[in-house]
Design a protein around this motif. Sequence first.
Motif, PDB file in Angstrom:
ATOM      1  N   GLY A   1      -4.782  36.577  -7.894  1.00  0.00           N
ATOM      2  CA  GLY A   1      -3.470  37.034  -8.301  1.00  0.00           C
ATOM      3  C   GLY A   1      -2.346  36.539  -7.412  1.00  0.00           C
ATOM      4  N   GLY A   2      -2.692  35.906  -6.310  1.00  0.00           N
ATOM      5  CA  GLY A   2      -1.698  35.419  -5.380  1.00  0.00           C
ATOM      6  C   GLY A   2      -1.208  34.030  -5.728  1.00  0.00           C
ATOM      7  N   SER A   3      -0.486  33.435  -4.787  1.00  0.00           N
ATOM      8  CA  SER A   3       0.127  32.133  -5.000  1.00  0.00           C
ATOM      9  C   SER A   3      -0.125  31.212  -3.826  1.00  0.00           C
ATOM     10  N   GLN A   4      -0.070  29.923  -4.104  1.00  0.00           N
ATOM     11  CA  GLN A   4      -0.149  28.878  -3.104  1.00  0.00           C
ATOM     12  C   GLN A   4       0.785  27.752  -3.520  1.00  0.00           C
ATOM     13  N   ARG A   5       1.237  26.996  -2.546  1.00  0.00           N
ATOM     14  CA  ARG A   5       2.094  25.860  -2.811  1.00  0.00           C
ATOM     15  C   ARG A   5       1.567  24.644  -2.069  1.00  0.00           C
TER      16      ARG A   5
ATOM     17  N   GLN B   1       0.820  -1.191   0.000  1.00  0.00           N
ATOM     18  CA  GLN B   1       0.000   0.000   0.000  1.00  0.00           C
ATOM     19  C   GLN B   1       0.860   1.249   0.000  1.00  0.00           C
ATOM     20  N   VAL B   2       0.292   2.331  -0.533  1.00  0.00           N
ATOM     21  CA  VAL B   2       0.932   3.628  -0.564  1.00  0.00           C
ATOM     22  C   VAL B   2       0.011   4.623   0.114  1.00  0.00           C
ATOM     23  N   GLN B   3       0.588   5.463   0.951  1.00  0.00           N
ATOM     24  CA  GLN B   3      -0.147   6.525   1.600  1.00  0.00           C
ATOM     25  C   GLN B   3       0.328   7.871   1.078  1.00  0.00           C
ATOM     26  N   LEU B   4      -0.614   8.773   0.823  1.00  0.00           N
ATOM     27  CA  LEU B   4      -0.313  10.106   0.327  1.00  0.00           C
ATOM     28  C   LEU B   4      -0.854  11.124   1.314  1.00  0.00           C
ATOM     29  N   VAL B   5      -0.002  12.042   1.736  1.00  0.00           N
ATOM     30  CA  VAL B   5      -0.388  13.061   2.694  1.00  0.00           C
ATOM     31  C   VAL B   5      -0.118  14.430   2.089  1.00  0.00           C
ATOM     32  N   GLU B   6      -1.176  15.191   1.876  1.00  0.00           N
ATOM     33  CA  GLU B   6      -1.058  16.530   1.319  1.00  0.00           C
ATOM     34  C   GLU B   6      -0.856  17.553   2.425  1.00  0.00           C
ATOM     35  N   SER B   7      -0.197  18.637   2.080  1.00  0.00           N
ATOM     36  CA  SER B   7      -0.050  19.766   2.974  1.00  0.00           C
ATOM     37  C   SER B   7      -0.064  21.043   2.150  1.00  0.00           C
ATOM     38  N   GLY B   8      -0.347  22.142   2.822  1.00  0.00           N
ATOM     39  CA  GLY B   8      -0.442  23.417   2.143  1.00  0.00           C
ATOM     40  C   GLY B   8      -1.877  23.751   1.801  1.00  0.00           C
ATOM     41  N   GLY B   9      -2.026  24.719   0.942  1.00  0.00           N
ATOM     42  CA  GLY B   9      -3.342  25.189   0.583  1.00  0.00           C
ATOM     43  C   GLY B   9      -3.854  26.201   1.586  1.00  0.00           C
ATOM     44  N   GLY B  10      -5.126  26.470   1.491  1.00  0.00           N
ATOM     45  CA  GLY B  10      -5.747  27.446   2.361  1.00  0.00           C
ATOM     46  C   GLY B  10      -6.310  28.606   1.568  1.00  0.00           C
ATOM     47  N   LEU B  11      -6.292  29.781   2.180  1.00  0.00           N
ATOM     48  CA  LEU B  11      -6.855  30.973   1.567  1.00  0.00           C
ATOM     49  C   LEU B  11      -5.803  31.738   0.776  1.00  0.00           C
TER      50      LEU B  11
ATOM     51  N   ASN C   1       0.464  29.899  -9.209  1.00  0.00           N
ATOM     52  CA  ASN C   1       0.618  31.337  -9.318  1.00  0.00           C
ATOM     53  C   ASN C   1      -0.553  31.932 -10.090  1.00  0.00           C
ATOM     54  N   SER C   2      -0.698  33.240  -9.973  1.00  0.00           N
ATOM     55  CA  SER C   2      -1.765  33.961 -10.667  1.00  0.00           C
ATOM     56  C   SER C   2      -3.117  33.300 -10.444  1.00  0.00           C
ATOM     57  N   LEU C   3      -3.412  33.010  -9.206  1.00  0.00           N
ATOM     58  CA  LEU C   3      -4.643  32.318  -8.874  1.00  0.00           C
ATOM     59  C   LEU C   3      -5.868  33.177  -9.155  1.00  0.00           C
ATOM     60  N   THR C   4      -6.938  32.510  -9.529  1.00  0.00           N
ATOM     61  CA  THR C   4      -8.227  33.146  -9.748  1.00  0.00           C
ATOM     62  C   THR C   4      -9.271  32.413  -8.928  1.00  0.00           C
TER      63      THR C   4
ATOM     64  N   GLY D   1      -4.665  10.965  -2.233  1.00  0.00           N
ATOM     65  CA  GLY D   1      -4.651  11.628  -0.953  1.00  0.00           C
ATOM     66  C   GLY D   1      -6.050  12.032  -0.543  1.00  0.00           C
ATOM     67  N   ARG D   2      -6.172  12.586   0.634  1.00  0.00           N
ATOM     68  CA  ARG D   2      -7.481  12.951   1.158  1.00  0.00           C
ATOM     69  C   ARG D   2      -7.950  14.311   0.676  1.00  0.00           C
ATOM     70  N   GLY D   3      -7.078  15.086   0.080  1.00  0.00           N
ATOM     71  CA  GLY D   3      -7.449  16.364  -0.487  1.00  0.00           C
ATOM     72  C   GLY D   3      -7.024  17.547   0.362  1.00  0.00           C
ATOM     73  N   ALA D   4      -6.727  18.645  -0.305  1.00  0.00           N
ATOM     74  CA  ALA D   4      -6.378  19.902   0.352  1.00  0.00           C
ATOM     75  C   ALA D   4      -7.225  21.013  -0.244  1.00  0.00           C
ATOM     76  N   GLN D   5      -7.866  21.784   0.603  1.00  0.00           N
ATOM     77  CA  GLN D   5      -8.738  22.859   0.148  1.00  0.00           C
ATOM     78  C   GLN D   5      -7.925  24.078  -0.244  1.00  0.00           C
ATOM     79  N   VAL D   6      -8.195  24.601  -1.423  1.00  0.00           N
ATOM     80  CA  VAL D   6      -7.630  25.858  -1.891  1.00  0.00           C
ATOM     81  C   VAL D   6      -8.789  26.788  -2.197  1.00  0.00           C
ATOM     82  N   THR D   7      -8.813  27.927  -1.538  1.00  0.00           N
ATOM     83  CA  THR D   7      -9.867  28.905  -1.734  1.00  0.00           C
ATOM     84  C   THR D   7      -9.256  30.227  -2.163  1.00  0.00           C
ATOM     85  N   VAL D   8      -9.728  30.747  -3.275  1.00  0.00           N
ATOM     86  CA  VAL D   8      -9.207  31.990  -3.832  1.00  0.00           C
ATOM     87  C   VAL D   8     -10.314  33.029  -3.801  1.00  0.00           C
ATOM     88  N   SER D   9     -10.080  34.111  -3.111  1.00  0.00           N
ATOM     89  CA  SER D   9     -11.060  35.174  -3.004  1.00  0.00           C
ATOM     90  C   SER D   9     -10.850  36.201  -4.109  1.00  0.00           C
ATOM     91  N   SER D  10     -11.937  36.848  -4.505  1.00  0.00           N
ATOM     92  CA  SER D  10     -11.873  37.838  -5.560  1.00  0.00           C
ATOM     93  C   SER D  10     -11.552  39.215  -5.010  1.00  0.00           C
TER      94      SER D  10
END
Length: 121
Positions: free
Chosen positions: A15-19, A1-11, A83-86, A112-121
């Motif tokens: 025009g901003g960036s996330q990793r 078995q393989v396990q995948l663990v995500e990290s990062g994301g958020g608000l 980059n250049s998120l919308t 993986g279980r997923g990571a939430q990325v939210t981009v505000s206008s």
Amino acid sequence: QVQLVESGGGLAQAGGSQRLSCAASGRIFSLNTMGWYRQAPGKQRELVATIMSGGYTNYANFVKGRFIISRDNSKNTVYLQMNSLTPEDTAVYYCNLHQVNSGGIYSQDYWGRGAQVTVSS
């Protein structure tokens, strides 16, 4: 078995960036493909980008020129620099690993279980 663990994301602001990072552990074959998929509310999961263990990359058209996928094979980790998120990039981002055993007898696909990325206008 393989396990995948995500990290990062958020608000993030438009025009901003996330990793994002995703670390894989377990029975990982030397030849594999890791990638990122995303699912926005009311939509199906879609490919964002993939990268093979040899470094070959593939991007969805809607992220070309904005996102960069990379990996560190020594750490079994894949990254997604966004980059250049919308606001349209708002979604749950899922890490994926796909591999086939050396004899081509069977394939494996992990998520993986997923990571939430939210981009505000």
